[in-house]
Design a protein around this motif. Structure first.
Motif, PDB file in Angstrom:
ATOM      1  N   VAL A 105       0.838  -1.201   0.000  1.00 44.25           N
ATOM      2  CA  VAL A 105       0.000   0.000   0.000  1.00 44.25           C
ATOM      3  C   VAL A 105       0.873   1.250   0.000  1.00 44.25           C
ATOM      4  O   VAL A 105       0.590   2.219  -0.718  1.00 44.25           O
TER       5      VAL A 105
ATOM      6  N   GLN B 177       0.884   4.236  -2.801  1.00 48.33           N
ATOM      7  CA  GLN B 177       0.681   5.641  -2.441  1.00 48.33           C
ATOM      8  C   GLN B 177       1.823   6.517  -2.948  1.00 48.33           C
ATOM      9  O   GLN B 177       1.595   7.626  -3.429  1.00 48.33           O
TER      10      GLN B 177
ATOM     11  N   SER C 148       1.394   9.493  -5.631  1.00 48.97           N
ATOM     12  CA  SER C 148       1.861  10.829  -5.267  1.00 48.97           C
ATOM     13  C   SER C 148       2.834  11.369  -6.308  1.00 48.97           C
ATOM     14  O   SER C 148       2.759  12.553  -6.688  1.00 48.97           O
TER      15      SER C 148
END
Length: 110
Positions: free
Chosen positions: A25, A29, A33
């Motif tokens: 995860v 992310q 980003s």
């Protein structure tokens, strides 16, 4: 092996599994980003190009013999074009299959 030992092993396996999911995860992310940052940078670069085009309409609608009267103006125009190419590259890299961006860039090129 006792029930307590078995529970300890299962707990260790469960913890490792949850840690692996957490790592996965986190990687997702970070990638999301980075993509968001690239897209924002591309939009900002294009926005700055448009701002320059509004400030220097003679560059935005330049005809190669008319507007280029002095070496300083030629140099400024060259940097203007360079900035457009930079922003176009950023947009193309960040939005490779976006027809709206493709159309906007094609309009500026033509």
């Amino acid at each position: 092996m006792t029930r307590l030992e078995r529970a300890a092993h299962l707990s260790a396996i469960g913890t490792a599994f949850l840690a692996a999911i957490g790592l996965w995860v986190a990687v997702l992310q970070i990638r999301a980003s980075e993509q968001t940052q690239r897209e924002a940078s591309a939009r900002d670069a294009y926005k700055e190009y448009l701002k320059l085009a509004m400030e220097k309409p003679e560059f935005a609608e330049a005809r190669q013999g008319k507007a280029m009267v002095s070496p300083a103006v030629k140099a400024s125009y060259a940097w203007f074009v360079e900035y457009f190419l930079y922003s176009a590259e950023q947009i193309h890299t960040s939005f490779p299959n976006d027809r709206e961006w493709e159309s906007a860039l094609s309009e500026q090129i033509c």
